[in-house]
Structure formats: structure tokens, C-alpha cells
Design an enzyme around this catalytic site. Structure first.
Site, PDB file in Angstrom:
ATOM      1  N   TYR A   1     -55.880  -0.489  47.356  1.00 41.37           N
ATOM      2  CA  TYR A   1     -56.506  -1.773  47.695  1.00 41.37           C
ATOM      3  C   TYR A   1     -55.505  -2.910  47.524  1.00 41.37           C
ATOM      4  O   TYR A   1     -55.396  -3.799  48.378  1.00 41.37           O
ATOM      5  CB  TYR A   1     -57.729  -1.999  46.806  1.00 41.37           C
ATOM      6  CG  TYR A   1     -58.323  -3.390  46.914  1.00 41.37           C
ATOM      7  CD1 TYR A   1     -59.121  -3.735  48.004  1.00 41.37           C
ATOM      8  CD2 TYR A   1     -58.080  -4.357  45.934  1.00 41.37           C
ATOM      9  CE1 TYR A   1     -59.657  -5.012  48.116  1.00 41.37           C
ATOM     10  CE2 TYR A   1     -58.610  -5.634  46.035  1.00 41.37           C
ATOM     11  CZ  TYR A   1     -59.398  -5.952  47.121  1.00 41.37           C
ATOM     12  OH  TYR A   1     -59.930  -7.220  47.232  1.00 41.37           O
ATOM     13  N   HIS A   2     -54.765  -2.868  46.430  1.00 41.55           N
ATOM     14  CA  HIS A   2     -53.767  -3.905  46.156  1.00 41.55           C
ATOM     15  C   HIS A   2     -52.685  -3.908  47.227  1.00 41.55           C
ATOM     16  O   HIS A   2     -52.310  -4.967  47.751  1.00 41.55           O
ATOM     17  CB  HIS A   2     -53.156  -3.658  44.774  1.00 41.55           C
ATOM     18  CG  HIS A   2     -52.039  -4.589  44.430  1.00 41.55           C
ATOM     19  ND1 HIS A   2     -50.711  -4.266  44.652  1.00 41.55           N
ATOM     20  CD2 HIS A   2     -52.041  -5.829  43.893  1.00 41.55           C
ATOM     21  CE1 HIS A   2     -49.952  -5.278  44.260  1.00 41.55           C
ATOM     22  NE2 HIS A   2     -50.724  -6.232  43.793  1.00 41.55           N
TER      23      HIS A   2
END
Length: 289
Positions: free
Chosen positions: A156-157
């Protein structure tokens, strides 16, 4: 350096605007790899894999994979650390000087497109935005280490900061120097930590893991503050050199990171200290894990 002096961020920006679909393809391929890569690698190698979450990296460091993979990871992490150190040495002092000489508002909300797209500062801001593409290699290395699943925070990051950086470089942002300065500074330390861990000295650097995560959390707190400050200035009429769409994306990104990194810190470093004491059948005590 000549290539720094000849950097034309305007041309890079125009290319990114004309080819904005490219970042969508990269993100789509990356996400497909996230969900299929570990299973495919496990089938090819005949291994089930193992998931290990390191506090600072959201994916583990040290000890996994073949010797060749570990050596490659050492070189990769050292390269990213050196790259980040160079970026830090240019961008961070510029931000600090701007704050000291011009004040917080001017340093945060005055958009100087010449500084943003040219000069040595502009070069390191530009390559920072572009570096989010090769940084996706982090995930490939985790799969080569034999990880059966990839933590949500890890992928996600990576994908969100890539999309955000592409958008920001296209529209321009007075606040992006904060993003670059903080990220460069933290990554200088973080990737060095991973390189040392992959060299076989994880036991030496492991005590520093919680402090690196704390630095990451502080980065997210400051990111939220700067974005909210820019929003307030824009709302009050003084204005800020950031578009509302970019500010909304930036706030959502930093707020979600703040929650996820804080959750990771609590699970990795707080809860284990407060784990309940279990009693063995023979009456001896041990801390449950």
C-alpha cells in the site's frame, strides 16, 4: 555535476503529463505481482515461504533467501541509502534555510517553479519522484526471500506514494520539498539498517528498529501538520502553492500512513512487552509470545 546542472524538470513534467497512463500500468502490474508473485515463486521453488514483518520495512530484513539474493539485497539497500544521503544533503538544508530566512509560511507555501523543476534542488526533487518506480524492487526482493504473503502496509505504501509523487510532480507543489526532505532523511537511515541486517548483523542493528519506526511515525505526523497548515492558509485567503486536489491526496496518504505505522509499532514493540504471563503445567512461568 553536469547532469544535475542540465536537469530539465519542465521536460520531465511534460512527459509525465503526456504519459500519465504509464503510472497506471506500472501500478496495475505491481499489484498483480503482489497478489500472484509469492504463490508463483513458491510453486517454482517448491517452498511454502514464510512471512516476516520487520518494524521499519513492513516486510522483513535479514536471513531469508539464497546467498545470491542476500548479496543483491545488500547492494540494493546500500545503493538506496547512498542515493537518499545525497538527496538529504541537498534538499533538507535548503528547506531548513528557507524556514530560517523566510519563515515557515514562505518555506511551505511559496511555490518557486524554477527551484522545483531546475537547479540542484529541483534535480533531487525530480529524481525523488521518479525513484518511487525502481523502489518497487523492494517487493521483488521480499518474494525472492520466500515470503508467502506481503504485508498490506508494504505494498500500500509503495503504490500510493508512487501515484502521489507522479501527480505532485505534474501539478507542482510548494509542500513537496517537505515530502522529499523527510523521506530522504528517513530512508538514509532505514536502508542502511536493511543493508547491515542482510550482511548478517541483524542482531546488532535490531535494537534500533523501534527508533527507525518512531522516525517514520514522526515523519507522518509532520506530513499531516504541513498539509493541514497549507489547507488552512488556502482556506483563509492567504493562499498556498498547492492545489486542493493534491492537498487532499497528501493528507489522506499521510493520515493513513500514520495509522498503519502506529499500529505496526504497537504490535511489534508495545504489545510484546505487555504480553500476559502464561503458566506451564509444571508451574513455571514464561512470557507468552
Amino acid at each position: 555535476m553536469e547532469f544535475v546542472q542540465n536537469w530539465d524538470g519542465y521536460a520531465v513534467r511534460d512527459w509525465m503529463i503526456r504519459n500519465v497512463d504509464v503510472v497506471g500500468y506500472i501500478s496495475g502490474i505491481y499489484l498483480a505481482f503482489v497478489f500472484t508473485g509469492p504463490k508463483l515463486f513458491a510453486k517454482i521453488t517448491g517452498r511454502d515461504g514464510a512471512t516476516s514483518v520487520a518494524p521499519a520495512r513492513q516486510g522483513g530484513a535479514g536471513g531469508g533467501g539464497s546467498k545470491a539474493v542476500r548479496r543483491a539485497m545488500v547492494l540494493w539497500n546500500l545503493s538506496l541509502s547512498v542515493f537518499s544521503i545525497f538527496g538529504t544533503s541537498t534538499v533538507t538544508p535548503t528547506l531548513v534555510r528557507n524556514i530560517m530566512n523566510k519563515g515557515f509560511y514562505e518555506a511551505t507555501c511559496t511555490f518557486n517553479d524554477k527551484e522545483f523543476y531546475t537547479t540542484d534542488v529541483g534535480f533531487w526533487i525530480g529524481v525523488f519522484a521518479l525513484s518511487k518506480i525502481p523502489e518497487l524492487m523492494d517487493t521483488i526482493f521480499l518474494v525472492l526471500q520466500g515470503k508467502s504473503t506481503l504485508p498490506f502496509l508494504h505494498w500500500y505504501h509503495h503504490v500510493t506514494v508512487l501515484l502521489f509523487s507522479w501527480h505532485t510532480y505534474c501539478v507542482g507543489s510548494s509542500g513537496y520539498i517537505w515530502v522529499a526532505a523527510m523521506n530522504y532523511s528517513v530512508h538514509s537511515i532505514m536502508y542502511l539498517y536493511f543493508a547491515i541486517a542482510e550482511m548478517g548483523y541483524k542482531h546488532v542493528v535490531r535494537p534500533w528498529a523501534p527508533y527507525i519506526t518512531i522516525l517514520q511515525i514522526l515523519q507522518m505526523v509532520m506530513g499531516c501538520f504541513v498539509t493541514l497548515y497549507a489547507m488552512q492558509e488556502s482556506h483563509d485567503g492567504r493562499g498556498c502553492g498547492m492545489t486542493w486536489s493534491n492537498m487532499r491526496i497528501q493528507l489522506l496518504m499521510y493520515a493513513s500512513y500514520l495509522y498503519l505505522f502506529s499500529e505496526m509499532f504497537v504490535k511489534a514493540h508495545v504489545l510484546p512487552r505487555w504480553a500476559p504471563v502464561a503458566t506451564h503445567a509444571n508451574g513455571s512461568l514464561k512470557k507468552s509470545s
